[in-house]
Design a protein around this motif. Structure first.
Motif, PDB file in Angstrom:
ATOM      1  N   PRO A  73       2.294  -0.208  18.248  1.00 43.55           N
ATOM      2  CA  PRO A  73       3.088  -0.710  17.119  1.00 43.55           C
ATOM      3  C   PRO A  73       2.276  -0.830  15.827  1.00 43.55           C
ATOM      4  CG  PRO A  73       3.585  -1.954  19.099  1.00 43.55           C
ATOM      5  CD  PRO A  73       2.398  -1.099  19.421  1.00 43.55           C
ATOM      6  N   ASP A  74       0.973  -1.130  15.963  1.00 42.67           N
ATOM      7  CA  ASP A  74       0.104  -1.200  14.776  1.00 42.67           C
ATOM      8  C   ASP A  74      -0.091   0.196  14.188  1.00 42.67           C
ATOM      9  OD1 ASP A  74      -0.365  -3.942  15.402  1.00 42.67           O
ATOM     10  OD2 ASP A  74      -1.976  -3.351  16.758  1.00 42.67           O
ATOM     11  N   VAL A  75      -0.397   1.141  15.072  1.00 43.16           N
ATOM     12  CA  VAL A  75      -0.655   2.514  14.637  1.00 43.16           C
ATOM     13  C   VAL A  75       0.602   3.138  14.039  1.00 43.16           C
ATOM     14  CG1 VAL A  75      -1.433   4.807  15.367  1.00 43.16           C
ATOM     15  CG2 VAL A  75      -2.454   2.759  16.374  1.00 43.16           C
ATOM     16  N   ALA A  76       1.758   2.738  14.534  1.00 43.71           N
ATOM     17  CA  ALA A  76       3.019   3.300  14.040  1.00 43.71           C
ATOM     18  C   ALA A  76       3.222   3.023  12.555  1.00 43.71           C
ATOM     19  CB  ALA A  76       4.192   2.749  14.848  1.00 43.71           C
ATOM     20  N   VAL A  77       2.606   1.964  12.064  1.00 47.57           N
ATOM     21  CA  VAL A  77       2.730   1.611  10.644  1.00 47.57           C
ATOM     22  C   VAL A  77       1.926   2.562   9.765  1.00 47.57           C
ATOM     23  CG1 VAL A  77       2.283  -0.209   8.954  1.00 47.57           C
ATOM     24  CG2 VAL A  77       3.144  -0.809  11.219  1.00 47.57           C
ATOM     25  N   ALA A  78       0.910   3.186  10.350  1.00 50.24           N
ATOM     26  CA  ALA A  78      -0.020   4.007   9.567  1.00 50.24           C
ATOM     27  C   ALA A  78       0.527   5.399   9.299  1.00 50.24           C
ATOM     28  CB  ALA A  78      -1.357   4.105  10.304  1.00 50.24           C
ATOM     29  N   ALA A 120      -9.854   5.249  18.835  1.00 50.94           N
ATOM     30  CA  ALA A 120     -10.512   6.299  19.613  1.00 50.94           C
ATOM     31  C   ALA A 120      -9.620   6.803  20.737  1.00 50.94           C
ATOM     32  CB  ALA A 120     -11.820   5.760  20.204  1.00 50.94           C
ATOM     33  N   ARG A 121      -8.518   6.095  20.974  1.00 50.02           N
ATOM     34  CA  ARG A 121      -7.649   6.463  22.093  1.00 50.02           C
ATOM     35  C   ARG A 121      -6.604   7.482  21.670  1.00 50.02           C
ATOM     36  NH1 ARG A 121      -4.788   1.620  24.539  1.00 50.02           N
ATOM     37  NH2 ARG A 121      -4.770   0.778  22.434  1.00 50.02           N
ATOM     38  N   SER A 122      -6.226   8.334  22.621  1.00 51.92           N
ATOM     39  CA  SER A 122      -5.138   9.271  22.353  1.00 51.92           C
ATOM     40  C   SER A 122      -3.828   8.500  22.276  1.00 51.92           C
ATOM     41  CB  SER A 122      -5.061  10.328  23.461  1.00 51.92           C
ATOM     42  OG  SER A 122      -4.852   9.710  24.717  1.00 51.92           O
ATOM     43  N   ARG A 123      -2.916   8.981  21.473  1.00 47.72           N
ATOM     44  CA  ARG A 123      -1.660   8.263  21.246  1.00 47.72           C
ATOM     45  C   ARG A 123      -0.478   9.195  21.473  1.00 47.72           C
ATOM     46  NH1 ARG A 123      -2.776   2.707  20.554  1.00 47.72           N
ATOM     47  NH2 ARG A 123      -4.888   2.604  19.680  1.00 47.72           N
ATOM     48  N   GLU A 124       0.639   8.604  21.845  1.00 42.47           N
ATOM     49  CA  GLU A 124       1.865   9.386  21.977  1.00 42.47           C
ATOM     50  C   GLU A 124       2.642   9.312  20.670  1.00 42.47           C
ATOM     51  OE1 GLU A 124       3.880   7.792  25.332  1.00 42.47           O
ATOM     52  OE2 GLU A 124       2.396   8.503  26.775  1.00 42.47           O
ATOM     53  N   LEU A 125       1.897   9.497  19.591  1.00 39.77           N
ATOM     54  CA  LEU A 125       2.479   9.411  18.254  1.00 39.77           C
ATOM     55  C   LEU A 125       2.069  10.669  17.473  1.00 39.77           C
ATOM     56  CD1 LEU A 125       1.560   5.695  17.448  1.00 39.77           C
ATOM     57  CD2 LEU A 125       3.823   6.538  18.079  1.00 39.77           C
ATOM     58  N   THR A 126       2.998  11.240  16.774  1.00 37.71           N
ATOM     59  CA  THR A 126       2.712  12.438  15.984  1.00 37.71           C
ATOM     60  C   THR A 126       2.223  12.020  14.607  1.00 37.71           C
ATOM     61  OG1 THR A 126       4.441  13.659  17.151  1.00 37.71           O
ATOM     62  CG2 THR A 126       3.663  14.575  15.070  1.00 37.71           C
ATOM     63  N   LYS A 127       0.905  12.141  14.410  1.00 39.79           N
ATOM     64  CA  LYS A 127       0.304  11.771  13.134  1.00 39.79           C
ATOM     65  C   LYS A 127      -0.916  12.649  12.872  1.00 39.79           C
ATOM     66  CE  LYS A 127       1.521   6.844  13.170  1.00 39.79           C
ATOM     67  NZ  LYS A 127       2.451   6.902  12.024  1.00 39.79           N
ATOM     68  N   CYS A 160       0.823  -1.216   0.000  1.00 40.10           N
ATOM     69  CA  CYS A 160       0.000   0.000   0.000  1.00 40.10           C
ATOM     70  C   CYS A 160       0.857   1.267   0.000  1.00 40.10           C
ATOM     71  CB  CYS A 160      -0.930   0.000   1.213  1.00 40.10           C
ATOM     72  SG  CYS A 160      -2.138  -1.349   1.181  1.00 40.10           S
ATOM     73  N   ASP A 161       0.265   2.324  -0.532  1.00 40.11           N
ATOM     74  CA  ASP A 161       0.941   3.626  -0.571  1.00 40.11           C
ATOM     75  C   ASP A 161       0.581   4.494   0.626  1.00 40.11           C
ATOM     76  OD1 ASP A 161       2.165   3.478  -3.344  1.00 40.11           O
ATOM     77  OD2 ASP A 161       0.050   3.118  -3.816  1.00 40.11           O
ATOM     78  N   PHE A 162      -0.582   4.232   1.225  1.00 41.68           N
ATOM     79  CA  PHE A 162      -1.026   5.053   2.355  1.00 41.68           C
ATOM     80  C   PHE A 162      -1.906   4.192   3.251  1.00 41.68           C
ATOM     81  CE2 PHE A 162      -3.096   8.330   4.796  1.00 41.68           C
ATOM     82  CZ  PHE A 162      -2.198   9.393   4.804  1.00 41.68           C
ATOM     83  N   VAL A 163      -1.706   4.340   4.571  1.00 37.70           N
ATOM     84  CA  VAL A 163      -2.434   3.510   5.534  1.00 37.70           C
ATOM     85  C   VAL A 163      -3.077   4.401   6.592  1.00 37.70           C
ATOM     86  CG1 VAL A 163      -2.269   1.657   7.235  1.00 37.70           C
ATOM     87  CG2 VAL A 163      -0.837   1.589   5.167  1.00 37.70           C
ATOM     88  N   PHE A 164      -4.369   4.161   6.840  1.00 38.58           N
ATOM     89  CA  PHE A 164      -5.081   4.797   7.939  1.00 38.58           C
ATOM     90  C   PHE A 164      -5.230   3.786   9.072  1.00 38.58           C
ATOM     91  CE2 PHE A 164      -6.756   7.114   4.232  1.00 38.58           C
ATOM     92  CZ  PHE A 164      -6.628   8.440   4.663  1.00 38.58           C
ATOM     93  N   ALA A 165      -5.195   4.259  10.305  1.00 42.89           N
ATOM     94  CA  ALA A 165      -5.447   3.415  11.473  1.00 42.89           C
ATOM     95  C   ALA A 165      -6.634   3.991  12.231  1.00 42.89           C
ATOM     96  CB  ALA A 165      -4.221   3.366  12.381  1.00 42.89           C
TER      97      ALA A 165
END
Length: 246
Positions: free
Chosen positions: A128-133, A85-92, A77-82
């Motif tokens: 780790p799943d969300v990090a892929v998105a 509903a939870r807040s994440r410590e990830l900048t996206k 895939c070229d683009f992935v959405f995750a």
């Protein structure tokens, strides 16, 4: 611009219940999506409970691919959405389902492949799943009860995809046994009422009669009358007159 790419792939990550997988398949097919990918299904694959719940959408399950990891499932895939509903410590970027599927449609038109990740029923996606998105989809739900069933989340996202890709009529008047009255038919109805009201002295005083008649005509023209409505209104007036004569 290249030819349209494939529709988004919906990736179910570590789904726990076959019934939810089947319900997700139904939701996807409801809105024209057919590309399901499954990562580490808890109860193995194929899943009889999923097949039973799919009820007419078995083709989605038949065509589903099974993967060992999220990275493998979205590797092409070229683009992935995750979805989460939870807040994440990830900048996206965080987008609504509506905006996400608008973006997906634009990318599809550019020939790109898009995937959407959906987490397991109990815990949702892990970091780790969300990090892929590339971006996060968050549904604007009640913050005091933000948990969505897997199939519900799939349904919401698939619906938004459909809104951006289908030619949807947002309002239509259902007329299974009639059709709209013509201008002449409405005019004849107006004449009928005006003549009877004239007999009963409704247009009084005489100095205001013309204005009242114009207002009455204007009222009839504003009403979206069907031929059936016009016939009924004629019949009502005739019945009133008969009763008055008895």
């Amino acid at each position: 611009m290249s030819a349209l790419g494939p529709d988004p792939a919906f990736v179910l990550v570590r789904p726990q219940m076959g019934e939810n997988i089947g319900a997700a398949a139904r939701a996807m097919l409801n809105f024209g999506l057919t590309r399901m990918r499954v990562v580490e299904p808890r109860d193995g694959w194929p899943n009889p409970a999923a097949v039973a719940m799919a009820s007419g959408a078995g083709r989605i399950l038949d065509g589903a691919s099974v993967h060992d990891t999220v990275a493998e499932a979205v590797g092409d895939c070229d683009f992935v959405f995750a979805t989460t509903a939870r807040s994440r410590e990830l900048t996206k970027p965080i987008v609504s389902p509506e905006r996400a599927m608008e973006m997906a449609r634009i990318m599809q038109a550019e020939g790109k492949k898009v995937a959407v990740l959906f987490g397991p029923e109990r815990t949702g996606l892990e970091n780790p799943d969300v990090a892929v998105a590339n971006a996060i989809i968050t549904v604007p739900v009640n913050p005091e009860f933000a948990s969505l069933n897997l199939a519900q989340c799939v349904l919401l996202t698939a619906y938004e995809w459909r809104r951006h890709t289908a030619n949807i009529t947002h309002e239509v008047l259902s007329m299974p046994t009639t059709e709209m009255a013509t201008v002449i038919e409405v005019d004849k109805l107006a004449e009928h009422y005006e003549a009877r009201l004239e007999e009963f002295g409704f247009f009084f005083p005489e100095t205001k009669a013309e204005v009242m008649k114009i207002a009455l005509r204007n009222m009839w023209s504003r009403m979206p009358l069907t031929r059936q409505d016009v016939q009924m209104m004629h019949g009502m007036l005739r019945q009133f007159l008969r009763q008055m004569k008895t």
